[in-house]
Design an enzyme around this catalytic site. Structure first.
Site, PDB file in Angstrom:
ATOM      1  N   ARG A 188      31.845  38.292  35.226  1.00 26.15           N
ATOM      2  CA  ARG A 188      32.320  39.477  34.529  1.00 26.15           C
ATOM      3  C   ARG A 188      31.136  40.353  34.124  1.00 26.15           C
ATOM      4  NH1 ARG A 188      33.630  38.617  29.956  1.00 26.15           N
ATOM      5  NH2 ARG A 188      33.362  36.377  29.834  1.00 26.15           N
ATOM      6  N   TYR A 193      35.213  40.011  41.934  1.00 20.17           N
ATOM      7  CA  TYR A 193      35.105  38.666  41.366  1.00 20.17           C
ATOM      8  C   TYR A 193      35.925  38.462  40.091  1.00 20.17           C
ATOM      9  CZ  TYR A 193      32.943  34.094  40.795  1.00 20.17           C
ATOM     10  OH  TYR A 193      32.731  32.742  40.721  1.00 20.17           O
ATOM     11  N   LYS A 242      42.034  38.650  32.223  1.00 18.06           N
ATOM     12  CA  LYS A 242      41.425  39.172  30.994  1.00 18.06           C
ATOM     13  C   LYS A 242      41.859  40.611  30.713  1.00 18.06           C
ATOM     14  CE  LYS A 242      39.265  35.320  30.958  1.00 18.06           C
ATOM     15  NZ  LYS A 242      38.781  34.311  30.113  1.00 18.06           N
ATOM     16  N   HIS A 282      42.577  34.160  23.530  1.00 16.09           N
ATOM     17  CA  HIS A 282      41.760  33.485  24.544  1.00 16.09           C
ATOM     18  C   HIS A 282      41.785  31.978  24.250  1.00 16.09           C
ATOM     19  CE1 HIS A 282      37.544  33.249  26.636  1.00 16.09           C
ATOM     20  NE2 HIS A 282      38.516  32.985  27.469  1.00 16.09           N
ATOM     21  N   SER A 325      33.917  31.832  26.848  1.00 13.98           N
ATOM     22  CA  SER A 325      33.849  31.531  28.271  1.00 13.98           C
ATOM     23  C   SER A 325      32.841  30.415  28.545  1.00 13.98           C
ATOM     24  CB  SER A 325      33.451  32.785  29.040  1.00 13.98           C
ATOM     25  OG  SER A 325      34.409  33.789  28.796  1.00 13.98           O
ATOM     26  N   CYS A 360      32.902  27.311  27.662  1.00 10.24           N
ATOM     27  CA  CYS A 360      32.618  26.453  26.497  1.00 10.24           C
ATOM     28  C   CYS A 360      33.625  25.320  26.355  1.00 10.24           C
ATOM     29  CB  CYS A 360      32.550  27.284  25.234  1.00 10.24           C
ATOM     30  SG  CYS A 360      31.098  28.338  25.185  1.00 10.24           S
ATOM     31  N   ASP A 407      43.437  28.846  29.434  1.00  5.68           N
ATOM     32  CA  ASP A 407      42.603  30.031  29.160  1.00  5.68           C
ATOM     33  C   ASP A 407      43.227  31.049  28.205  1.00  5.68           C
ATOM     34  OD1 ASP A 407      40.056  31.294  29.738  1.00  5.68           O
ATOM     35  OD2 ASP A 407      41.133  32.794  30.884  1.00  5.68           O
ATOM     36  N   ARG A 432      33.558  28.939  40.854  1.00  8.80           N
ATOM     37  CA  ARG A 432      34.885  28.632  40.317  1.00  8.80           C
ATOM     38  C   ARG A 432      35.825  28.086  41.376  1.00  8.80           C
ATOM     39  NH1 ARG A 432      36.000  30.335  34.641  1.00  8.80           N
ATOM     40  NH2 ARG A 432      33.995  31.212  34.015  1.00  8.80           N
ATOM     41  N   ARG A 453      29.601  27.001  21.466  1.00  8.32           N
ATOM     42  CA  ARG A 453      28.477  26.231  21.965  1.00  8.32           C
ATOM     43  C   ARG A 453      27.332  26.461  20.998  1.00  8.32           C
ATOM     44  NH1 ARG A 453      27.143  24.361  27.313  1.00  8.32           N
ATOM     45  NH2 ARG A 453      29.185  24.908  28.148  1.00  8.32           N
ATOM     46  N   GLY A 472      36.301  13.155  27.539  1.00 10.40           N
ATOM     47  CA  GLY A 472      37.380  12.253  27.115  1.00 10.40           C
ATOM     48  C   GLY A 472      37.259  11.804  25.670  1.00 10.40           C
ATOM     49  N   ASN A 481      36.456  13.623  23.242  1.00  8.82           N
ATOM     50  CA  ASN A 481      36.932  14.671  22.327  1.00  8.82           C
ATOM     51  C   ASN A 481      38.337  14.351  21.797  1.00  8.82           C
ATOM     52  OD1 ASN A 481      34.560  16.087  22.700  1.00  8.82           O
ATOM     53  ND2 ASN A 481      35.388  17.347  24.370  1.00  8.82           N
TER      54      ASN A 481
HETATM   55  P1  GTP Z   1      36.046  29.788  31.098  1.00 11.79           P
HETATM   56  O1  GTP Z   1      36.925  29.410  32.229  1.00 11.79           O
HETATM   57  O2  GTP Z   1      34.876  30.598  31.473  1.00 11.79           O
HETATM   58  O3  GTP Z   1      36.808  30.441  29.980  1.00 11.79           O
HETATM   59  O4  GTP Z   1      35.381  28.404  30.547  1.00 11.79           O
HETATM   60  P2  GTP Z   1      36.053  27.197  29.781  1.00 11.79           P
HETATM   61  O5  GTP Z   1      36.072  27.491  28.324  1.00 11.79           O
HETATM   62  O6  GTP Z   1      37.331  26.839  30.418  1.00 11.79           O
HETATM   63  O7  GTP Z   1      34.969  26.023  29.986  1.00 11.79           O
HETATM   64  P3  GTP Z   1      35.032  24.730  30.923  1.00 11.79           P
HETATM   65  O8  GTP Z   1      36.020  23.731  30.421  1.00 11.79           O
HETATM   66  O9  GTP Z   1      35.138  25.146  32.317  1.00 11.79           O
HETATM   67  O10 GTP Z   1      33.586  24.134  30.660  1.00 11.79           O
HETATM   68  C1  GTP Z   1      32.420  24.870  30.923  1.00 11.79           C
HETATM   69  C2  GTP Z   1      31.257  23.953  31.083  1.00 11.79           C
HETATM   70  O11 GTP Z   1      31.083  23.176  29.892  1.00 11.79           O
HETATM   71  C3  GTP Z   1      31.435  22.965  32.223  1.00 11.79           C
HETATM   72  O12 GTP Z   1      30.234  22.839  32.923  1.00 11.79           O
HETATM   73  C4  GTP Z   1      31.794  21.678  31.531  1.00 11.79           C
HETATM   74  O13 GTP Z   1      31.394  20.549  32.249  1.00 11.79           O
HETATM   75  C5  GTP Z   1      31.068  21.797  30.185  1.00 11.79           C
HETATM   76  N1  GTP Z   1      31.815  21.072  29.112  1.00 11.79           N
HETATM   77  C6  GTP Z   1      33.138  21.138  28.859  1.00 11.79           C
HETATM   78  N2  GTP Z   1      33.476  20.298  27.842  1.00 11.79           N
HETATM   79  C7  GTP Z   1      32.338  19.703  27.443  1.00 11.79           C
HETATM   80  C8  GTP Z   1      32.032  18.735  26.428  1.00 11.79           C
HETATM   81  O14 GTP Z   1      32.892  18.237  25.699  1.00 11.79           O
HETATM   82  N3  GTP Z   1      30.711  18.382  26.308  1.00 11.79           N
HETATM   83  C9  GTP Z   1      29.740  18.895  27.112  1.00 11.79           C
HETATM   84  N4  GTP Z   1      28.498  18.504  26.927  1.00 11.79           N
HETATM   85  N5  GTP Z   1      30.001  19.815  28.082  1.00 11.79           N
HETATM   86  C10 GTP Z   1      31.267  20.203  28.252  1.00 11.79           C
HETATM   87  C1  SPV Z   2      35.866  33.844  31.500  1.00 18.24           C
HETATM   88  O1  SPV Z   2      34.816  34.419  31.685  1.00 18.24           O
HETATM   89  O2  SPV Z   2      36.294  33.588  30.354  1.00 18.24           O
HETATM   90  C2  SPV Z   2      36.676  33.398  32.650  1.00 18.24           C
HETATM   91  C3  SPV Z   2      36.254  33.821  33.950  1.00 18.24           C
HETATM   92  O3  SPV Z   2      37.693  32.728  32.495  1.00 18.24           O
HETATM   93  S1  SPV Z   2      36.863  35.370  34.356  1.00 18.24           S
HETATM   94  O4  SPV Z   2      38.201  35.213  34.876  1.00 18.24           O
HETATM   95  O5  SPV Z   2      35.959  35.896  35.355  1.00 18.24           O
HETATM   96  O6  SPV Z   2      36.913  36.219  33.195  1.00 18.24           O
HETATM   97 MN    MN Z   3      38.303  27.848  32.048  1.00 14.36          MN
END
Ligand code: GTP
Ligand code: SPV
Ligand code: MN
Length: 589
Positions: A70, A209, A218, A238, A260, A262, A285, A377, A408, A502, A504
Site C-alpha cells: 500500500r 497490488y 481497505k 480493522h 498491518s 501485526c 482483517d 501474500r 508491535r 498457538g 496466544n
Molecule cells: P495484514 O494482513 O497486513 O493486516 O497483517 P496481519 O495483522 O494479518 O498479520 P499476520 O497475522 O499476517 O502476521 C504478520 C507477521 O507477524 C507474520 O510474519 C507472522 O508470522 C508474524 N506474527 C503473527 N503472530 C505472531 C506472534 O504471536 N508472535 C510473533 N513473534 N510473530 C507473529
Molecule cells: C494491510 O496492509 O493491512 C493489508 C494488506 O491487509 S492490503 O490489502 O494491501 O492493504
Molecule cells: Mn492479514
C-alpha cells in the site's frame, strides 16, 4: 456499449462514463463463473504475468518491484471540507482531485479490456452487507476479487433489482498501443488512491497490488465504510473476528484490531496450544459491527477470503493457514521452487536449492536480500480454512463479547491488560502505537501512533472517530470488555519474550474467563493484569514472565507525556472524556 442496456441506470451511466473516459478495447461484465476465472488465468499466463503452480488450482504471480505494498503517501480522503478528513489523512479539494483524475484516466485503458465486477461485502441478505462495483483493467484484480469478495451474478441481479452500490474505478495506468507487448505487471510510477466520502466513490490509479487495487478491502470496507458507519451508527473496523470455545463447549466471539502485519491472520485461525480449547475463524482483517435490539454487539466479516502475509507462515506458526492454502490459492511475490511450488522465509528453516526469488532471479542466501518479498501474500478463500466458523455466513453476524487492541512494541506494553471500563478501553485504542511493517511503503521498524490500527484506514477526522467509539456506550447495551495485548515485546538481546502463535490462546483463555468473572485480575495503574495466566506445559522462566507483565511507571509517564503531545494534533475534536481518562491514568501512575 453494453447491450442490452442494464436496468440499473446508475450502473449503466457509470459504465458508459468510464468507457468514454478510459477508452478500453472492450467491456466484460464479470459473472464470477469458473469458466470466466479460467479465461482470466489464460490471459494472465499469456502476458507472462503468472505461472501455473504444481499445487492444485494455484498460481504464482510476481509484481513490479516498485508495486509491492500500500502507498499511504498517495492515498487521499477528498471530503468537501479539509477539516472532515482530519489531520491524519492526505486531503485534496474534491473538484481539483476530480480534474486530476480525469486527466490521469483519460484513455488509460486503451488496448485493454474493462472489467465490471459486481461484488458484495458481507453475506447477501444481511442488513450490514453492502454492494460494490469495481471497474478495472486488471485481470489479476478480477481473479483476486473473486476470492476476496462474494462476486458475480447474484450481486449483479440484486443491483439490477435496485440495490445501491459503491462505485470504484481502478486502472493500472498503463495503456497499450497495438504494437506494444504488455508488461507482465503493468503499473504506473504515478499512483493515486482516492476516496470521496460524501459522494461515496473510489478512484485508484497506477498500482495493481493488494489494498491499492482490490477496492472492496481497505478502500471500501474501511475508508468509505467508516464514514457510512459514522452516519448510520455502526462500526467499520480493522479487526479479525474469532470464535473461542472452552473444553465445556461454551463459545465466545472476539474482535481484534492490530495494525498491518501485526498478527491478525495468525490469531484469527490459531491452533491453541492448550488442550480442549478451540478457535474458529470468522474473519482475519475487517469487521463490520452494530449493536442489536438485544443490546449485544454483532459483527460480520465483509470479506470472503484472506489476503495474508506469506513470510513467517509455517506448519509451526500457523498450521491452519498452511492447510488453507493447499489448493486454489494465488501467491504473489513469494519465491518459486524448482518443481514449481512456493517458498518464503520462515516456511522451513533452510531454503530449498535452486530457488527463483520474487524478482525472478536465481537466488542465493546472502547479499540478494530475502527470496520472498516481506509483503508477499497469498490470496485464498476463507471457506478452505479448516477452522472456518460455521457462523461466518450468518446474516445476523456473531455476538462480540471481547474487543482486543494490539500492536508491535518491543518495549513497554505488557503481554495483556484489561481496561477498567469502556471509556478507558477507548483511550487504550486511541493510544495504540506500533512499529511499522512492510505492509506499507515507509520506514520499517519506526514506532508510530496507529489509533485503533485505523491510522491509514479511517475515512474521516480521527477525533470524530474517537467520539464515535465513545458514543457506542449506552445504558441498554452490553458493552464488550476491552483488552490490549502485545505479542512482540523483546529482551535486551532483541529476542521475542513471548513464544506467540498457538501460545496466544493462553491469553485468550484468560480473557474468556474474565468475561465470565471466573478468574481474578490485579489492579495496576494502567489496567487489570492477570493474577495468574494458565502456563501449564510452557517452559517460561520467572524473569521472562516478570518482564512480560512489568508495569514500568517511569516508562509509562514518559509515554503519556508524548501521547498528550500527540493528541493535540486533534485539537478541539479530541474528546473531553478521553482527556479525563488520560488525566486519571496519569494520576494513578
Ligand atoms: P495484514 O494482513 O497486513 O493486516 O497483517 P496481519 O495483522 O494479518 O498479520 P499476520 O497475522 O499476517 O502476521 C504478520 C507477521 O507477524 C507474520 O510474519 C507472522 O508470522 C508474524 N506474527 C503473527 N503472530 C505472531 C506472534 O504471536 N508472535 C510473533 N513473534 N510473530 C507473529
Ligand atoms: C494491510 O496492509 O493491512 C493489508 C494488506 O491487509 S492490503 O490489502 O494491501 O492493504
Ligand atoms: Mn492479514
Amino acid at each position: 456499449m453494453i447491450n442490452p442496456k442494464l436496468k440499473n441506470t446508475k450502473l449503466q451511466h457509470l459504465i458508459e462514463e468510464i468507457q468514454t473516459l478510459c477508452n478500453p478495447k472492450d467491456i466484460h461484465i464479470c459473472d464470477g463463473s469458473d469458466s470466466e476465472n479460467q479465461l482470466m488465468w489464460e490471459i494472465l499466463e499469456q502476458s507472462g504475468s503468472s505461472i501455473k503452480l504444481n499445487r492444485e488450482g494455484s498460481w504464482y504471480v510476481r509484481s513490479d518491484p516498485d508495486d509491492v505494498a500500500r502507498v499511504e503517501a498517495s492515498t487521499y480522503i477528498c471530503s468537501e471540507k479539509e477539516e472532515d478528513a482530519g489531520p491524519t489523512n492526505n486531503w485534496f479539494a474534491p473538484h481539483l482531485m476530480k480534474e486530476k483524475l480525469i486527466e490521469l484516466f483519460t484513455k488509460a485503458m486503451q488496448g485493454r479490456t474493462m472489467y465490471v465486477i459486481p461484488y458484495s461485502m458481507g453475506p447477501v441478505g444481511s442488513k450490514l452487507t453492502r454492494y460494490g462495483i469495481e471497474i478495472t483493467d486488471s485481470p489479476y484484480v478480477v481473479v483476486n476479487m473473486r476470492i476476496m469478495t462474494r462476486m458475480g451474478g447474484e450481486v449483479l441481479e440484486a443491483i439490477e433489482n435496485g440495490a445501491d452500490f459503491i462505485p470504484g474505478i481502478h486502472s493500472v495506468g498503463q495503456p497499450l498501443t497495438s504494437s506494444e507487448r504488455d508488461s507482465p505487471w503493468p503499473c504506473n510510477k504515478t499512483k493515486y488512491i482516492v476516496h470521496f466520502p460524501e459522494t461515496r466513490e473510489i478512484w485508484s490509479f497506477g498500482s495493481g497490488y493488494g489494498g491499492n487495487a482490490l477496492l472492496g478491502k481497505k478502500c471500501f470496507a474501511l475508508r468509505i465504510a467508516s464514514t457510512m458507519a459514522r452516519d448510520e451508527d455502526w462500526m467499520a473496523e480493522h479487526m479479525l473476528i474469532l470464535g473461542l470455545e472452552n473444553p465445556e463447549g461454551e463459545k465466545k466471539y472476539f474482535a481484534a484490531a492490530f495494525p498491518s502485519a501485526c498478527g491478525k491472520t495468525n490469531l484469527a485461525m490459531t491452533l491453541p496450544s492448550i488442550p480442549g480449547w478451540k478457535i474458529t475463524c470468522v474473519g482475519d482483517d475487517i469487521a463490520w459491527m452494530q449493536f442489536g435490539a438485544d443490546g449485544k454487539l454483532y459483527a460480520i466479516n465483509p470479506e470472503n477470503g484472506y489476503f495474508g502475509v506469506a513470510p513467517g507462515t509455517s506448519d509451526l506458526t500457523n498450521p491452519n493457514a498452511i492447510k488453507t492454502i493447499e489448493k486454489n490459492a494465488i501467491f504473489t511475490n513469494v519465491a518459486l521452487t524448482e518443481d514449481k511450488d512456493v517458498w518464503w522465509e520462515g516456511m522451513t528453516e533452510k531454503a530449498p536449492e535452486n530457488l527463483t526469488d520474487w524478482k525472478g532471479r536465481l537466488w542465493k542466501f546472502g547479499t540478494m536480500g530475502p527470496a520472498s518479498h516481506p509483503n508477499a501474500r497469498f490470496t485464498v478463500s476463507m471457506r478452505q480454512c479448516p477452522v472456518f466458523d460455521p457462523k461466518a455466513d450468518d446474516v445476523q453476524g456473531v455476538p462480540i463479547e471481547g474487543i482486543i487492541f494490539g500492536g508491535r512494541r518491543s518495549t513497554l506494553a505488557p503481554l495483556v491488560v484489561e481496561s477498567f471500563n469502556w471509556a478507558h478501553g477507548v483511550l487504550q485504542g486511541a493510544s495504540q502505537s506500533s512499529e511499522m511493517t512492510a505492509a506499507a511503503k515507509g520506514n520499517i521498524g519506526a514506532l508510530r501512533h496507529d489509533p485503533f490500527a485505523m491510522l491509514p484506514f479511517c475515512g474521516y477526522h480521527m477525533g470524530d472517530y474517537f467520539q464515535h467509539w465513545l458514543n457506542q456506550e449506552k445504558d441498554n447495551r452490553k458493552m464488550p470488555k476491552i483488552f490490549t495485548v502485545n505479542w512482540f515485546r523483546k529482551d535486551a538481546k532483541g529476542q521475542f519474550l513471548w513464544p506467540g502463535f498457538g501460545e496466544n490462546a493462553r491469553v485468550l483463555k484468560w480473557m474468556f474467563e474474565r468475561i465470565d468473572n471466573k478468574v481474578e485480575a490485579t489492579q495496576t495503574p494502567i489496567g487489570l493484569l492477570p493474577k495468574k495466566l494458565d502456563l501449564t506445559g510452557l517452559n517460561l522462566q520467572k524473569n521472562v514472565l516478570d518482564q512480560l507483565f512489568k508495569v514500568d511507571r517511569e516508562g509509562y509517564l514518559k509515554d503519556i507525556e508524548e501521547l498528550e503531545k500527540y493528541f493535540t494534533l486533534y485539537k478541539d475534536k479530541f474528546p473531553e472524556k478521553l482527556k479525563t481518562q488520560l488525566a486519571q491514568l496519569k494520576s494513578r501512575l
